[in-house]
Design a protein around this motif. Structure first.
Motif, mmCIF file in Angstrom:
data_model
loop_
_atom_site.group_PDB
_atom_site.id
_atom_site.type_symbol
_atom_site.label_atom_id
_atom_site.label_comp_id
_atom_site.label_asym_id
_atom_site.label_seq_id
_atom_site.Cartn_x
_atom_site.Cartn_y
_atom_site.Cartn_z
ATOM 1 N N ASN A 1 0.700 68.499 -0.546
ATOM 2 C CA ASN A 1 1.013 67.810 0.697
ATOM 3 C C ASN A 1 0.513 66.374 0.612
ATOM 4 O OD1 ASN A 1 -0.546 67.749 3.915
ATOM 5 N ND2 ASN A 1 1.620 67.316 3.511
ATOM 6 N N ALA A 2 1.409 65.430 0.822
ATOM 7 C CA ALA A 2 1.064 64.017 0.865
ATOM 8 C C ALA A 2 1.141 63.551 2.307
ATOM 9 C CB ALA A 2 2.007 63.200 -0.006
ATOM 10 N N LYS A 3 0.061 63.011 2.800
ATOM 11 C CA LYS A 3 0.011 62.641 4.208
ATOM 12 C C LYS A 3 -0.550 61.236 4.386
ATOM 13 C CE LYS A 3 -1.265 65.760 7.132
ATOM 14 N NZ LYS A 3 -2.098 66.732 7.876
ATOM 15 N N ARG A 4 0.183 60.464 5.157
ATOM 16 C CA ARG A 4 -0.333 59.211 5.664
ATOM 17 C C ARG A 4 -0.245 59.290 7.173
ATOM 18 N NH1 ARG A 4 1.290 52.982 3.922
ATOM 19 N NH2 ARG A 4 -0.495 51.994 4.981
ATOM 20 N N PRO A 5 -1.374 59.372 7.847
ATOM 21 C CA PRO A 5 -1.368 59.626 9.288
ATOM 22 C C PRO A 5 -0.439 58.697 10.054
ATOM 23 C CG PRO A 5 -3.589 59.797 8.456
ATOM 24 C CD PRO A 5 -2.741 59.309 7.312
ATOM 25 N N ARG A 6 0.382 59.312 10.902
ATOM 26 C CA ARG A 6 1.344 58.640 11.771
ATOM 27 C C ARG A 6 2.529 58.031 11.023
ATOM 28 N NH1 ARG A 6 -3.658 57.824 13.576
ATOM 29 N NH2 ARG A 6 -3.865 55.881 12.375
ATOM 30 N N LEU A 7 2.589 58.208 9.722
ATOM 31 C CA LEU A 7 3.698 57.659 8.952
ATOM 32 C C LEU A 7 4.510 58.735 8.249
ATOM 33 C CD1 LEU A 7 2.157 54.424 7.392
ATOM 34 C CD2 LEU A 7 3.647 54.625 9.380
ATOM 35 N N TYR A 8 3.889 59.626 7.527
ATOM 36 C CA TYR A 8 4.606 60.710 6.889
ATOM 37 C C TYR A 8 3.699 61.873 6.580
ATOM 38 C CZ TYR A 8 2.833 58.520 2.575
ATOM 39 O OH TYR A 8 2.033 57.976 1.598
ATOM 40 N N ASP A 9 4.334 62.999 6.391
ATOM 41 C CA ASP A 9 3.666 64.244 6.070
ATOM 42 C C ASP A 9 4.658 65.031 5.211
ATOM 43 O OD1 ASP A 9 2.241 66.984 8.087
ATOM 44 O OD2 ASP A 9 2.114 66.518 5.953
ATOM 45 N N ALA A 10 4.576 64.856 3.909
ATOM 46 C CA ALA A 10 5.577 65.378 2.991
ATOM 47 C C ALA A 10 5.019 66.530 2.174
ATOM 48 C CB ALA A 10 6.070 64.270 2.066
ATOM 49 N N TRP A 11 5.862 67.524 1.955
ATOM 50 C CA TRP A 11 5.468 68.740 1.249
ATOM 51 C C TRP A 11 6.351 69.006 0.052
ATOM 52 C CZ3 TRP A 11 1.567 72.147 2.980
ATOM 53 C CH2 TRP A 11 0.999 71.803 4.221
ATOM 54 N N GLY A 12 5.749 69.538 -0.998
ATOM 55 C CA GLY A 12 6.517 70.055 -2.102
ATOM 56 C C GLY A 12 7.019 71.450 -1.800
ATOM 57 N N SER A 13 7.818 71.975 -2.702
ATOM 58 C CA SER A 13 8.400 73.300 -2.512
ATOM 59 C C SER A 13 7.503 74.428 -2.996
ATOM 60 C CB SER A 13 9.753 73.383 -3.218
ATOM 61 O OG SER A 13 9.612 73.135 -4.604
ATOM 62 N N GLY A 14 6.422 74.096 -3.665
ATOM 63 C CA GLY A 14 5.451 75.090 -4.067
ATOM 64 C C GLY A 14 5.580 75.508 -5.520
ATOM 65 N N THR A 15 4.473 75.974 -6.066
ATOM 66 C CA THR A 15 4.446 76.534 -7.406
ATOM 67 C C THR A 15 3.648 77.832 -7.360
ATOM 68 O OG1 THR A 15 3.944 76.080 -9.753
ATOM 69 C CG2 THR A 15 2.401 75.196 -8.123
ATOM 70 N N GLN A 16 4.182 78.858 -7.989
ATOM 71 C CA GLN A 16 3.589 80.189 -7.916
ATOM 72 C C GLN A 16 2.445 80.332 -8.906
ATOM 73 O OE1 GLN A 16 4.464 83.060 -5.914
ATOM 74 N NE2 GLN A 16 2.499 83.765 -6.771
ATOM 75 N N VAL A 17 1.322 80.822 -8.416
ATOM 76 C CA VAL A 17 0.188 81.191 -9.250
ATOM 77 C C VAL A 17 -0.048 82.682 -9.070
ATOM 78 C CG1 VAL A 17 -2.300 80.941 -9.647
ATOM 79 C CG2 VAL A 17 -0.887 78.925 -9.171
ATOM 80 N N THR A 18 0.009 83.415 -10.164
ATOM 81 C CA THR A 18 -0.231 84.850 -10.134
ATOM 82 C C THR A 18 -1.368 85.175 -11.093
ATOM 83 O OG1 THR A 18 2.087 85.311 -9.638
ATOM 84 C CG2 THR A 18 0.754 87.137 -10.457
ATOM 85 N N VAL A 19 -2.392 85.830 -10.584
ATOM 86 C CA VAL A 19 -3.558 86.205 -11.374
ATOM 87 C C VAL A 19 -3.633 87.723 -11.381
ATOM 88 C CG1 VAL A 19 -6.018 85.907 -11.734
ATOM 89 C CG2 VAL A 19 -4.701 84.095 -10.617
ATOM 90 N N SER A 20 -3.431 88.305 -12.542
ATOM 91 C CA SER A 20 -3.377 89.755 -12.645
ATOM 92 C C SER A 20 -3.634 90.179 -14.078
ATOM 93 C CB SER A 20 -2.013 90.277 -12.190
ATOM 94 O OG SER A 20 -1.908 91.679 -12.371
ATOM 95 N N SER A 21 -4.199 91.384 -14.224
ATOM 96 C CA SER A 21 -4.372 91.962 -15.539
ATOM 97 C C SER A 21 -3.090 92.589 -16.055
ATOM 98 C CB SER A 21 -5.470 93.028 -15.510
ATOM 99 O OG SER A 21 -6.722 92.477 -15.164
#
Length: 116
Positions: free
Chosen positions: A96-116
Motif C-alpha cells: 500500500n502506497a499512501k500519501r495522506p489526502r492525495l492517494y491511497d494505492a494498493w497492489g493486487s497482492g502476492t501469495q505467501v504459503t508456509v507449510s510442510s
C-alpha cells in the motif's frame, strides 16, 4: 495513476525466509508512506509493517524480530524481508502506497504459503 505491484511470494517450509518487493510507479515515490498488509482466508486484513517517507520503519508485534521493512528510493521499491516464517504467516500480502489526502494505492497482492 499510481501503480503498485508486489512480487516475491511463494510456497516455503516453516523456518524459511522470503523477501517481498513492491515497486511503485506513477508518483513521487519518496513522498509516499509505504505499508505492507496481509490477509488470510476469513481473517481481517492485518497491518504488518510500515516505512515512512523519512525511512522510519516499524512492524507489527506479531512479526517483530522476524520481519523488517525497508525502502530504496532510487529504485522506487519497498522490501519486506520475512525470516523464520511460520504457517501463521500464510496470507496474501498487499503493498500500500499512501500519501495522506492525495492517494491511497494498493497492489493486487502476492501469495505467501508456509507449510510442510
Amino acid at each position: 495513476q499510481v501503480h503498485v505491484e508486489e512480487s516475491g511470494g511463494g510456497f516455503v517450509q516453516p523456518g524459511a525466509s522470503l523477501s517481498l518487493s513492491c515497486v511503485v510507479s506513477g508518483t513521487a515515490f519518496s513522498h509516499a508512506d509505504m505499508y505492507w498488509f496481509r490477509q488470510a482466508p476469513e481473517k481481517q486484513r492485518e497491518l504488518v509493517a510500515v516505512v515512512t517517507v523519512s525511512g522510519a520503519n516499524s512492524v507489527a508485534d506479531s512479526v517483530k524480530g522476524r520481519f523488517i521493512i525497508s525502502r530504496d528510493n532510487t529504485k522506487n521499491t519497498v522490501v519486506l524481508q520475512m525470516n523464520n516464517l511460520t504457517p501463521e504467516d500464510t496470507a496474501v500480502y498487499f503493498c500500500n502506497a499512501k500519501r495522506p489526502r492525495l492517494y491511497d494505492a494498493w497492489g493486487s497482492g502476492t501469495q505467501v504459503t508456509v507449510s510442510s
